[in-house]
Scaffold this motif. Structure first.
Motif, PDB file in Angstrom:
ATOM      1  N   GLY A  13       0.788  -1.220   0.000  1.00  0.00           N
ATOM      2  CA  GLY A  13       0.000   0.000   0.000  1.00  0.00           C
ATOM      3  C   GLY A  13       0.819   1.269   0.000  1.00  0.00           C
ATOM      4  N   THR A  14       2.071   1.191   0.455  1.00  0.00           N
ATOM      5  CA  THR A  14       2.899   2.401   0.541  1.00  0.00           C
ATOM      6  C   THR A  14       4.236   2.245  -0.174  1.00  0.00           C
ATOM      7  OG1 THR A  14       3.791   1.659   2.674  1.00  0.00           O
ATOM      8  CG2 THR A  14       1.868   3.106   2.729  1.00  0.00           C
ATOM      9  N   GLY A  15       4.403   1.154  -0.913  1.00  0.00           N
ATOM     10  CA  GLY A  15       5.639   0.981  -1.642  1.00  0.00           C
ATOM     11  C   GLY A  15       5.769  -0.418  -2.197  1.00  0.00           C
ATOM     12  N   ALA A  16       6.711  -0.585  -3.101  1.00  0.00           N
ATOM     13  CA  ALA A  16       7.005  -1.887  -3.689  1.00  0.00           C
ATOM     14  C   ALA A  16       8.374  -2.348  -3.209  1.00  0.00           C
ATOM     15  CB  ALA A  16       6.981  -1.801  -5.211  1.00  0.00           C
ATOM     16  N   LYS A  17       8.472  -3.638  -2.907  1.00  0.00           N
ATOM     17  CA  LYS A  17       9.731  -4.241  -2.492  1.00  0.00           C
ATOM     18  C   LYS A  17      10.080  -5.342  -3.480  1.00  0.00           C
ATOM     19  CE  LYS A  17       8.327  -3.522   2.300  1.00  0.00           C
ATOM     20  NZ  LYS A  17       7.920  -4.187   3.550  1.00  0.00           N
ATOM     21  N   ALA A  18      11.355  -5.488  -3.726  1.00  0.00           N
ATOM     22  CA  ALA A  18      11.816  -6.518  -4.647  1.00  0.00           C
ATOM     23  C   ALA A  18      13.032  -7.212  -4.057  1.00  0.00           C
ATOM     24  CB  ALA A  18      12.167  -5.908  -6.009  1.00  0.00           C
ATOM     25  N   GLY A  19      13.078  -8.518  -4.230  1.00  0.00           N
ATOM     26  CA  GLY A  19      14.228  -9.280  -3.771  1.00  0.00           C
ATOM     27  C   GLY A  19      14.584 -10.358  -4.770  1.00  0.00           C
ATOM     28  N   VAL A  20      15.865 -10.579  -4.964  1.00  0.00           N
ATOM     29  CA  VAL A  20      16.352 -11.668  -5.802  1.00  0.00           C
ATOM     30  C   VAL A  20      16.946 -12.723  -4.881  1.00  0.00           C
ATOM     31  CG1 VAL A  20      17.925 -12.360  -7.643  1.00  0.00           C
ATOM     32  CG2 VAL A  20      16.804 -10.123  -7.734  1.00  0.00           C
ATOM     33  N   VAL A  21      16.456 -13.954  -5.034  1.00  0.00           N
ATOM     34  CA  VAL A  21      16.790 -15.043  -4.117  1.00  0.00           C
ATOM     35  C   VAL A  21      17.363 -16.197  -4.920  1.00  0.00           C
ATOM     36  CG1 VAL A  21      15.828 -16.651  -2.410  1.00  0.00           C
ATOM     37  CG2 VAL A  21      14.908 -14.335  -2.603  1.00  0.00           C
ATOM     38  N   ASP A  22      18.366 -16.888  -4.355  1.00  0.00           N
ATOM     39  CA  ASP A  22      18.889 -18.071  -5.045  1.00  0.00           C
ATOM     40  C   ASP A  22      18.125 -19.309  -4.597  1.00  0.00           C
ATOM     41  OD1 ASP A  22      19.902 -18.874  -2.574  1.00  0.00           O
ATOM     42  OD2 ASP A  22      22.004 -18.492  -3.100  1.00  0.00           O
ATOM     43  N   ALA A  23      18.480 -20.474  -5.112  1.00  0.00           N
ATOM     44  CA  ALA A  23      17.726 -21.695  -4.857  1.00  0.00           C
ATOM     45  C   ALA A  23      17.859 -22.196  -3.423  1.00  0.00           C
ATOM     46  CB  ALA A  23      18.166 -22.788  -5.830  1.00  0.00           C
ATOM     47  N   ALA A  56       7.308  -0.660  -8.574  1.00  0.00           N
ATOM     48  CA  ALA A  56       7.681  -2.065  -8.710  1.00  0.00           C
ATOM     49  C   ALA A  56       8.871  -2.212  -9.644  1.00  0.00           C
ATOM     50  CB  ALA A  56       6.488  -2.866  -9.230  1.00  0.00           C
ATOM     51  N   ARG A  57       8.846  -1.489 -10.772  1.00  0.00           N
ATOM     52  CA  ARG A  57       9.949  -1.568 -11.742  1.00  0.00           C
ATOM     53  C   ARG A  57      11.257  -1.065 -11.130  1.00  0.00           C
ATOM     54  NH1 ARG A  57       9.355   2.905 -15.805  1.00  0.00           N
ATOM     55  NH2 ARG A  57      10.153   3.966 -13.946  1.00  0.00           N
ATOM     56  N   ASP A  58      11.201   0.076 -10.440  1.00  0.00           N
ATOM     57  CA  ASP A  58      12.430   0.652  -9.889  1.00  0.00           C
ATOM     58  C   ASP A  58      13.018  -0.237  -8.798  1.00  0.00           C
ATOM     59  OD1 ASP A  58      11.969   2.712 -11.644  1.00  0.00           O
ATOM     60  OD2 ASP A  58      11.309   4.144 -10.122  1.00  0.00           O
ATOM     61  N   ALA A  59      12.153  -0.802  -7.943  1.00  0.00           N
ATOM     62  CA  ALA A  59      12.649  -1.711  -6.906  1.00  0.00           C
ATOM     63  C   ALA A  59      13.292  -2.936  -7.543  1.00  0.00           C
ATOM     64  CB  ALA A  59      11.512  -2.114  -5.977  1.00  0.00           C
ATOM     65  N   ALA A  60      12.657  -3.466  -8.592  1.00  0.00           N
ATOM     66  CA  ALA A  60      13.203  -4.644  -9.268  1.00  0.00           C
ATOM     67  C   ALA A  60      14.563  -4.334  -9.890  1.00  0.00           C
ATOM     68  CB  ALA A  60      12.230  -5.123 -10.333  1.00  0.00           C
ATOM     69  N   ARG A  61      14.649  -3.209 -10.562  1.00  0.00           N
ATOM     70  CA  ARG A  61      15.932  -2.829 -11.172  1.00  0.00           C
ATOM     71  C   ARG A  61      17.058  -2.803 -10.151  1.00  0.00           C
ATOM     72  NH1 ARG A  61      14.133   2.586 -14.486  1.00  0.00           N
ATOM     73  NH2 ARG A  61      13.674   1.667 -16.525  1.00  0.00           N
ATOM     74  N   MET A  62      16.788  -2.147  -9.014  1.00  0.00           N
ATOM     75  CA  MET A  62      17.821  -2.009  -7.987  1.00  0.00           C
ATOM     76  C   MET A  62      18.199  -3.354  -7.387  1.00  0.00           C
ATOM     77  SD  MET A  62      16.832   1.575  -6.038  1.00  0.00           S
ATOM     78  CE  MET A  62      15.068   1.266  -5.864  1.00  0.00           C
ATOM     79  N   ALA A  63      17.192  -4.207  -7.115  1.00  0.00           N
ATOM     80  CA  ALA A  63      17.473  -5.514  -6.514  1.00  0.00           C
ATOM     81  C   ALA A  63      18.263  -6.397  -7.474  1.00  0.00           C
ATOM     82  CB  ALA A  63      16.165  -6.192  -6.114  1.00  0.00           C
ATOM     83  N   ILE A  64      17.893  -6.354  -8.761  1.00  0.00           N
ATOM     84  CA  ILE A  64      18.595  -7.164  -9.757  1.00  0.00           C
ATOM     85  C   ILE A  64      20.039  -6.703  -9.884  1.00  0.00           C
ATOM     86  CG2 ILE A  64      18.710  -7.742 -12.215  1.00  0.00           C
ATOM     87  CD1 ILE A  64      15.570  -7.461 -12.195  1.00  0.00           C
ATOM     88  N   ARG A  65      20.230  -5.386  -9.924  1.00  0.00           N
ATOM     89  CA  ARG A  65      21.583  -4.839 -10.038  1.00  0.00           C
ATOM     90  C   ARG A  65      22.438  -5.257  -8.843  1.00  0.00           C
ATOM     91  NH1 ARG A  65      20.363   0.244  -9.934  1.00  0.00           N
ATOM     92  NH2 ARG A  65      19.706   0.219 -12.109  1.00  0.00           N
ATOM     93  N   GLU A  66      21.874  -5.169  -7.636  1.00  0.00           N
ATOM     94  CA  GLU A  66      22.619  -5.531  -6.424  1.00  0.00           C
ATOM     95  C   GLU A  66      22.946  -7.011  -6.389  1.00  0.00           C
ATOM     96  OE1 GLU A  66      21.515  -5.977  -1.746  1.00  0.00           O
ATOM     97  OE2 GLU A  66      21.038  -4.030  -2.650  1.00  0.00           O
ATOM     98  N   SER A  67      22.027  -7.845  -6.876  1.00  0.00           N
ATOM     99  CA  SER A  67      22.204  -9.299  -6.773  1.00  0.00           C
ATOM    100  C   SER A  67      23.287  -9.833  -7.707  1.00  0.00           C
ATOM    101  CB  SER A  67      20.890 -10.005  -7.097  1.00  0.00           C
ATOM    102  OG  SER A  67      20.594  -9.940  -8.495  1.00  0.00           O
ATOM    103  N   GLY A  68      23.438  -9.208  -8.870  1.00  0.00           N
ATOM    104  CA  GLY A  68      24.358  -9.739  -9.861  1.00  0.00           C
ATOM    105  C   GLY A  68      23.921 -11.074 -10.425  1.00  0.00           C
ATOM    106  N   ALA A  69      22.624 -11.396 -10.290  1.00  0.00           N
ATOM    107  CA  ALA A  69      22.120 -12.718 -10.670  1.00  0.00           C
ATOM    108  C   ALA A  69      21.479 -12.697 -12.057  1.00  0.00           C
ATOM    109  CB  ALA A  69      21.097 -13.197  -9.641  1.00  0.00           C
ATOM    110  N   HIS A  70      21.348 -13.876 -12.605  1.00  0.00           N
ATOM    111  CA  HIS A  70      20.588 -14.085 -13.833  1.00  0.00           C
ATOM    112  C   HIS A  70      19.183 -14.509 -13.422  1.00  0.00           C
ATOM    113  CE1 HIS A  70      19.537 -15.394 -17.888  1.00  0.00           C
ATOM    114  NE2 HIS A  70      19.162 -16.568 -17.377  1.00  0.00           N
ATOM    115  N   VAL A  71      18.223 -13.609 -13.497  1.00  0.00           N
ATOM    116  CA  VAL A  71      16.852 -13.895 -13.063  1.00  0.00           C
ATOM    117  C   VAL A  71      16.157 -14.740 -14.123  1.00  0.00           C
ATOM    118  CG1 VAL A  71      14.610 -12.893 -12.498  1.00  0.00           C
ATOM    119  CG2 VAL A  71      16.706 -11.815 -11.658  1.00  0.00           C
TER     120      VAL A  71
END
Length: 490
Positions: A13-23, A56-71
């Protein structure tokens, strides 16, 4: 070589959160992008859908960049009810109406009456004023010319899926928040659709959590910093995603999410019949379980309101540090946190918030401490409601934004008289969405398997007996206070 990752989005309701997680459930990257709903002079709660999408897009961009992962896959955890209407060119006709907006009480009554005239009670969806369909009816009543142009009605996860893939897919829990679908049914209720004047084609297709929707379109993948071919997977409601992220995949666990609202979830193979007032239930994403849910509509949003109105310039962490100096009982000050009606433990749409016993010696720290205690008393009332309904709660896990506060989690343990675990990844709805994405991509055979694999225990807060004894008396006083304020039996 980049590690393989799964993107979980939690659109709140007040923001979007994004996380990249490994297996293995390790959080490789995390980001949050805030946005704010607005309240009109009439008390209507709205937010531009483009602000949600951009968050949602901006949170995803930042999380993906930080993770260095192949989503390889993503899924969305989101609130129900909140929706937007689109015209024939897929342009929004109005701001998204936020889930707790209560403008459509009269329309909800009309929908129930019209539906029940043609639909057997055991097949009829449950309709609440906060559901999407009554709000669509309200818009038609008040803005008929505008709504003649409406071609689609999409909830937040449906809209994100539609923008990203060109296909609108939703899960049964989210679909049920429209007031047009009864969980475990094969599809939307024809009688409800007819009564609301909504065609099935205007809504998202219902899919199981973990079922693929479609690959992300190339232009969207580029905009989101995703690789080509990333699969979008059907997610679920944020409360159930959070429960999965907390490892709540078997009976006996109570997961408690503190975000905009306070939501408590536990699992069972069979729900009480009838369900007591203040508890809700339905099919959990793990198909063999039903969930039971209790929630308070205003929790974290009250803390943010207090911060904004009385302590601008300070963070919630700053307020925690001030409140830590306040003794149990907040120097005689008590607070009621039901700013927009009470759902659990006793439904009462008339309930409103209050500070009581204020005096000249009270400070903003006392008031904030009293607010935290009030949320704790509400938690205890809801736990008691579960137990009265024969749910055997053996462990409590605190997740969401509120779980980041050591002060509040310890306070909850003291009020409940139970240990409270904070999982290693407190942003459990993000983790739960990533779990669902991993299942949809084929990494795990089931949500049960992924939940067990991803959940990692963190810190456990044990109750302090001397504090629990004091809180037992204060909690009873709080219940009597609510009884007096609302003039209703407890």
């Amino acid at each position: 070589m980049k590690p393989k990752g799964y993107l979980g989005l939690d659109v709140g309701g007040t923001g979007a959160k994004a996380g990249v997680v490994d297996a293995c459930g390790r959080l490789l990257g995390f980001a949050r992008s805030p946005y704010s709903p607005s309240v009109t002079e009439d008390g209507h709660v709205e937010i531009p859908i483009d602000a949600v999408y951009a968050g949602a897009r901006d949170a995803a961009r930042m999380a993906i960049r930080e993770s260095g992962a192949h989503v390889v896959a993503l899924a969305v955890s989101s609130q129900g009810q909140t929706f937007v209407s689109l015209d024939g060119n897929d342009q929004p006709l109005h701001h998204a109406i936020v889930w707790y907006d209560g403008r459509a009480s009269e329309q909800a009554g009309r929908l129930r009456e019209a539906m029940h005239a043609t639909c057997p009670p055991q097949q009829a969806p449950t309709v609440h004023a906060i559901d999407s369909a009554p709000k669509i009816m309200w818009l038609r009543d008040h803005h008929p010319a505008l709504m003649e142009r409406a071609q689609r009605y999409l909830l937040l996860p449906d809209y994100l899926a539609y923008r990203l893939t060109g296909s609108a897919g939703t899960d049964p829990a989210t679909a049920s928040s429209t007031g047009l679908y009864r969980q475990d049914a094969a599809d939307y209720c024809p009688q409800a659709l007819s009564a609301a004047g909504i065609g099935k084609g205007a809504l998202a297709e219902i899919r199981k959590p973990g079922e693929p929707i479609a690959p992300v379109l190339p232009e969207s993948a580029n905009d989101w910093n995703l690789n080509s071919g990333v699969l979008m997977v059907t997610g679920t409601n944020d409360q159930y995603a959070g429960a999965l992220g907390a490892g709540n995949c078997r009976m006996g666990i109570l997961s408690a999410t503190t975000g905009t609202c306070l939501a408590l979830v536990t699992l069972t193979e069979k729900l009480p019949d009838p369900m007591p007032a203040g508890l809700f239930g339905g099919r959990f994403p793990i198909a063999r379980f039903q969930y039971a849910l209790a929630y308070a509509k205003t929790a974290g949003v009250v803390l943010e309101w207090f911060n904004r109105q009385f302590c601008a310039g300070k963070s919630l962490r700053d307020l925690d540090e001030l409140a830590a100096q306040v003794p149990i009982g907040s120097r005689g000050l008590m607070m009621v946190p039901h700013f927009d009606g009470m759902v659990s433990p006793r439904p009462d749409p008339r309930a409103r918030g209050a500070f009581l016993n204020l005096s000249l010696h009270h400070s903003s720290a006392d008031m904030y401490h009293a607010t935290l205690e009030a949320l704790g008393y509400t938690f205890k009332e809801c736990l008691d409601l579960f137990r009265q309904s024969s749910f055997d709660i053996k462990s409590v896990r605190a997740i969401g934004g509120g779980a980041k506060s050591d002060l509040w989690v310890q306070m909850i343990a003291d009020i409940l008289g139970l240990p409270v675990e904070r999982p290693a990844v407190a942003e459990a709805a993000v983790l739960g969405a990533a779990m669902i994405a991993a299942v949809g991509s084929g990494e795990f055979a089931s949500l049960e398997q992924s939940s067990e694999a991803f959940h990692q225990s963190g810190q456990t807060f044990s109750p302090r007996p001397e504090n629990h004894a004091v809180y037992r008396e204060l909690g009873e006083k709080y219940v009597r206070l609510c009884q007096h304020l609302y003039s209703r039996p407890v």
